[in-house]
Motif scaffolding. Sequence first.
Motif, PDB file in Angstrom:
ATOM      1  N   LYS A   1      20.563-110.021 101.705  1.00  0.00           N
ATOM      2  CA  LYS A   1      19.445-109.635 100.834  1.00  0.00           C
ATOM      3  C   LYS A   1      18.327-110.672 100.918  1.00  0.00           C
TER       4      LYS A   1
ATOM      5  N   LEU B   1      19.571-105.440 105.330  1.00  0.00           N
ATOM      6  CA  LEU B   1      20.209-104.792 104.180  1.00  0.00           C
ATOM      7  C   LEU B   1      19.331-103.632 103.709  1.00  0.00           C
ATOM      8  N   LYS B   2      19.957-102.479 103.493  1.00  0.00           N
ATOM      9  CA  LYS B   2      19.269-101.360 102.829  1.00  0.00           C
ATOM     10  C   LYS B   2      19.950-101.207 101.477  1.00  0.00           C
ATOM     11  N   SER B   3      19.257-101.609 100.446  1.00  0.00           N
ATOM     12  CA  SER B   3      19.821-101.560  99.090  1.00  0.00           C
ATOM     13  C   SER B   3      18.656-101.468  98.129  1.00  0.00           C
ATOM     14  N   LYS B   4      18.970-101.444  96.856  1.00  0.00           N
ATOM     15  CA  LYS B   4      17.897-101.297  95.872  1.00  0.00           C
ATOM     16  C   LYS B   4      16.860-102.432  96.009  1.00  0.00           C
TER      17      LYS B   4
ATOM     18  N   HIS C   1      25.125-106.329  89.424  1.00  0.00           N
ATOM     19  CA  HIS C   1      25.988-106.064  90.573  1.00  0.00           C
ATOM     20  C   HIS C   1      27.109-107.078  90.736  1.00  0.00           C
TER      21      HIS C   1
ATOM     22  N   THR D   1      26.239-101.870  91.791  1.00  0.00           N
ATOM     23  CA  THR D   1      26.387-102.686  93.010  1.00  0.00           C
ATOM     24  C   THR D   1      25.323-102.331  94.047  1.00  0.00           C
ATOM     25  N   GLY D   2      24.634-101.186  93.814  1.00  0.00           N
ATOM     26  CA  GLY D   2      23.588-100.760  94.750  1.00  0.00           C
ATOM     27  C   GLY D   2      22.448-101.747  94.875  1.00  0.00           C
ATOM     28  N   LYS D   3      22.374-102.722  93.979  1.00  0.00           N
ATOM     29  CA  LYS D   3      21.304-103.733  94.079  1.00  0.00           C
ATOM     30  C   LYS D   3      21.373-104.487  95.411  1.00  0.00           C
ATOM     31  N   THR D   4      22.598-104.813  95.818  1.00  0.00           N
ATOM     32  CA  THR D   4      22.751-105.567  97.068  1.00  0.00           C
ATOM     33  C   THR D   4      23.880-105.059  97.978  1.00  0.00           C
ATOM     34  N   TYR D   5      24.785-104.182  97.456  1.00  0.00           N
ATOM     35  CA  TYR D   5      25.940-103.791  98.263  1.00  0.00           C
ATOM     36  C   TYR D   5      26.313-102.347  97.922  1.00  0.00           C
ATOM     37  N   PRO D   6      25.467-101.388  98.376  1.00  0.00           N
ATOM     38  CA  PRO D   6      25.713 -99.990  98.013  1.00  0.00           C
ATOM     39  C   PRO D   6      27.064 -99.462  98.481  1.00  0.00           C
TER      40      PRO D   6
END
Length: 422
Positions: A28, A51-54, A376, A400-405
Amino acid sequence: MLSPLPPALTIVPPNRPLVGRVSPPGSKSITNRALLLAALADGTSRLTGALKSKDTTLMAAALRQMGVTVDEPDATSFTVTSIGRLQQPSGPLFLGNAGTATRFLTAAVATVDGAVIVDGDEEMRLRPIGPLVTALRSLGIDAICPTGCPPVTIHGNGSFGSGRVEIDAGLSSQYVSALLMAAPLGHGAITVALTGKDIGARGYVDLTLAAMRAFGAEVEQLDAGTWLVQPTGYSATDFRIEPDASAATYLWGIEALTGGRIDLGVAADAFTQPDAAAQAVIAQFPNMPAIIDGSQMQDAVPTLAVLAASNNRPVRFVGIANLRVKETDRIRAVANELNRILPGLGTEEGDDLVVAADPNLAARSRPARIETYHDHRIAMSFALAGLKLSGITILDPACTGKTYPEYWDMLAGLGVELQPTT
Ligand SMILES: O=C(O)C1=C[C@@H](OP(=O)(O)O)[C@@H](O)[C@H](O)C1
Ligand SMILES: C=C(OP(=O)(O)O)C(=O)O
């Protein structure tokens, strides 16, 4: 694939070592640095391993609002095309609870010609940004944040100024990273100097310097608390992002707690992020040290604290005062949730967290519904407790979607049974 995620998930202890191959998602911290630097560079940059996350989606969306083209050719890449400057957005930038995006953009939008409002969600509106705003004002930039937290209104004039800027980074190293990354857009050289002696985890500033140099910046560390940045601007480049070391702490935690073996595809000493230092501590489980200084691996502290609950001796976490201004007050949150598992397990002593370890915790723990406070790391770390203890339910697993969907899919992929509940 657990989609959509239910309001709560109960974890069934696997009672066997978990073994498998899991690649942590992209970092992230590095993804949000690279997105910003690519947006400040003239030309097209290709970011891979991202990373693709929020948090990174919010950063990308804000950059698009400022005229940058951010394409997503696949699940782990961004292609960023920019004219080398950010343009005034038509409305406020909304950055959720992404500390990196909020702090980094607060400084970077000072290079926009016109007013920009940087805002976030309810929790972000409680996370201090005053020291960064004061530093911007000392550079002659018109910036205000009446509450000391977002929203911040910045009236830029197209440049980042020049000269010396001092910053108190006791609450967040992100203030330093934010100033450093904007500094190559100054009209002269900029010296960034720390005022206090504390700066949270210094390793994050090193990540910033490395990313800046990759995008062509000239930055020199003059002493432990002073950096000189030349007004070079940035050059577009292709940039590979390493996996996320904070995400890796959960994988190392799974190994330690279940006696398993997970191939991350990357050695702990190959990471450049500060949280990789947690691996050496986790490797000592169940004989982790009685005192753990979390100051240089802050985001790993919830992971370590959950492991500490089953350690052979109690653990005192020190150097963690600024965990109180993360996504939630993590010292309080971890203590509260440990106490749901067994009263007295977690105690706040000033800004220290003391975990009263119990190697027989599995026999004495209570079923617990874990409150996650939209954080998260509280969700991911307490899920580890559920690998050993019966009846651990994680509320709002989607956070957890903030950094680890893919966190829950990762656990399911290792064979952990997750029961959807309400
Ligand atoms: O620079 C960064 O990428 C980060 C710095 C740290 O925050 P602080 O500097 O606010 O401690 C860390 O907790 C955060 O997750 C990421
Ligand atoms: C503190 C964190 O994030 P941020 O400050 O970037 O919101 C984190 O990811 O644990």
